[in-house]
Design an enzyme around this catalytic site. Structure first.
Site, PDB file in Angstrom:
ATOM      1  N   ARG A  96      -3.864  -9.908   5.275  1.00 11.16           N
ATOM      2  CA  ARG A  96      -4.245  -9.664   3.688  1.00 11.16           C
ATOM      3  C   ARG A  96      -2.995  -9.407   3.079  1.00 11.16           C
ATOM      4  O   ARG A  96      -2.662  -8.164   3.322  1.00 11.16           O
ATOM      5  CB  ARG A  96      -5.069  -8.907   3.895  1.00 11.16           C
ATOM      6  CG  ARG A  96      -5.878  -8.816   2.369  1.00 11.16           C
ATOM      7  CD  ARG A  96      -7.340  -7.960   2.145  1.00 11.16           C
ATOM      8  NE  ARG A  96      -7.748  -8.022   0.857  1.00 11.16           N
ATOM      9  CZ  ARG A  96      -7.324  -7.186  -0.379  1.00 11.16           C
ATOM     10  NH1 ARG A  96      -6.342  -6.420   0.094  1.00 11.16           N
ATOM     11  NH2 ARG A  96      -7.912  -7.458  -1.178  1.00 11.16           N
ATOM     12  N   LYS A 114       0.901  -1.421  -0.038  1.00 14.33           N
ATOM     13  CA  LYS A 114      -0.046  -0.093   0.130  1.00 14.33           C
ATOM     14  C   LYS A 114       0.753   1.264  -0.129  1.00 14.33           C
ATOM     15  O   LYS A 114       2.212   1.166   0.314  1.00 14.33           O
ATOM     16  CB  LYS A 114      -0.938   0.129   1.274  1.00 14.33           C
ATOM     17  CG  LYS A 114      -2.061  -0.980   1.176  1.00 14.33           C
ATOM     18  CD  LYS A 114      -3.193  -0.775   1.930  1.00 14.33           C
ATOM     19  CE  LYS A 114      -4.378  -1.660   1.597  1.00 14.33           C
ATOM     20  NZ  LYS A 114      -5.137  -1.839   2.697  1.00 14.33           N
TER      21      LYS A 114
HETATM   22  C1  9MG Z   1     -10.099  -5.060  -0.579  1.00 14.86           C
HETATM   23  N1  9MG Z   1      -9.184  -4.629   0.329  1.00 14.86           N
HETATM   24  C2  9MG Z   1      -8.070  -3.852  -0.279  1.00 14.86           C
HETATM   25  N2  9MG Z   1      -7.378  -3.538   0.952  1.00 14.86           N
HETATM   26  C3  9MG Z   1      -8.018  -4.118   1.751  1.00 14.86           C
HETATM   27  C4  9MG Z   1      -7.867  -4.127   3.519  1.00 14.86           C
HETATM   28  O1  9MG Z   1      -6.708  -3.494   4.008  1.00 14.86           O
HETATM   29  N3  9MG Z   1      -8.445  -4.679   4.282  1.00 14.86           N
HETATM   30  C5  9MG Z   1      -9.667  -5.633   3.608  1.00 14.86           C
HETATM   31  N4  9MG Z   1     -10.459  -6.185   4.562  1.00 14.86           N
HETATM   32  N5  9MG Z   1     -10.181  -5.484   2.494  1.00 14.86           N
HETATM   33  C6  9MG Z   1      -9.263  -4.731   1.550  1.00 14.86           C
END
Ligand code: 9MG
Length: 272
Positions: A250, A216
């Site tokens: 994630r 990110k």
């Molecule tokens: C779809 N998506 C993109 N970034 C995310 C994040 O940090 N958390 C979750 N739950 N979904 C995300």
């Protein structure tokens, strides 16, 4: 003294997007095959959950209509389900997509709008699957323009507490709930870092905690590097989140994250 607070059920969620820019190829069939291959590799690399999304939520991205989102995700979920029983998460805010995805074999809903769209709360309750409620200030199209908070950790926790209450009221079982502070969703670098520092406080909400920082902007800003050079920064962020009690991270780079988290899990096996 710093004491880690490592989850006894630490899991890796691998991200597979089905947006057209994710797999460059000639057509829908090829892109499904490519997405299934990517998911298969993630499973071999140690993913515990595969998160499938058909609508980009990157800063500045525009919504897609429901038919397009269904066409991008449902054949992929069906194809992945044919080759694996891995838990599948559908990354969507749309109740129609939630229903179709679960019918196709998905086990979890990942809602970056925390089930605030239409009758999403009722649909999720009916489907009786795990649900991730994420915090976002604004919408993906505009959220990074000027995010503001007086107290980011308090406000994000208050929002998630309110969404947990709404979910419970709608009939969603507490054991199905997951919360996520939503790194990068309407937050400056400082907001993201304050949330990360305080991640262990989110356990007071009494449900599973998910953190997503992989590749990110917060990593890119610190390192001054583009998305394809953020692997080591993303691994560091995943390790910090795991040390602060995240239950699910994630990520895009599953094999590398699995190695990094193996060290964290080893630490959890010895007591101080
Ligand atoms: C779809 N998506 C993109 N970034 C995310 C994040 O940090 N958390 C979750 N739950 N979904 C995300």
């Amino acid at each position: 003294m710093f004491e880690p607070n490592i989850s006894s059920n630490l899991r890796i969620m691998g991200v597979v997007n089905t947006t057209p820019d994710s797999f460059s190829d000639g057509g829908r069939f090829d892109s499904i095959a490519a997405a299934v291959a990517a998911a298969g590799q993630m499973i071999a690399d140690g993913a515990d959950i595969i998160d499938i999304g058909g609508e980009s939520t990157r800063p500045g991205s525009r919504p897609v209509d429901v038919d397009e989102e269904l066409a991008r995700t449902i054949p992929f979920i069906e194809a992945l389900r044919r080759i694996s029983d891995i838990p599948i998460s559908i990354d969507t805010n749309k109740p129609e997509v939630m229903r179709a995805a679960v019918a196709a074999g998905a086990d979890m809903i990942n809602s970056v709008s925390a089930l605030r769209d239409g009758d999403a709360l009722q649909v999720a309750a009916e489907l009786d699957v795990a649900v991730c409620l994420m915090h976002m200030q604004g919408t993906p199209e505009t959220m990074q323009q000027d995010p503001r908070y007086d107290n980011v950790v308090g406000e994000v926790m208050d929002f998630l507490r309110e969404r947990i209450d709404a979910a419970l009221q709608a009939g969603i079982a507490r054991h199905n709930l997951i919360v996520d502070p939503g790194f990068g969703f309407g937050k400056t670098l400082e907001h993201n870092l304050l949330l990360l520092r305080s991640l262990n406080r989110f356990h007071a909400l009494g449900v599973t905690v998910l953190a997503g920082m992989s590749r990110k902007g917060m990593i890119g800003t610190i390192l001054d590097k583009p998305a394809d050079q953020r692997l080591y920064g993303s691994l560091s962020a995943a390790v910090i989140a795991a040390m602060l009690g995240a239950d699910i991270v994630r990520v895009h780079d599953v094999a590398e994250t699995a190695d990094a988290l193996a060290i964290v899990k080893a630490l959890a096996r010895v007591s101080s």
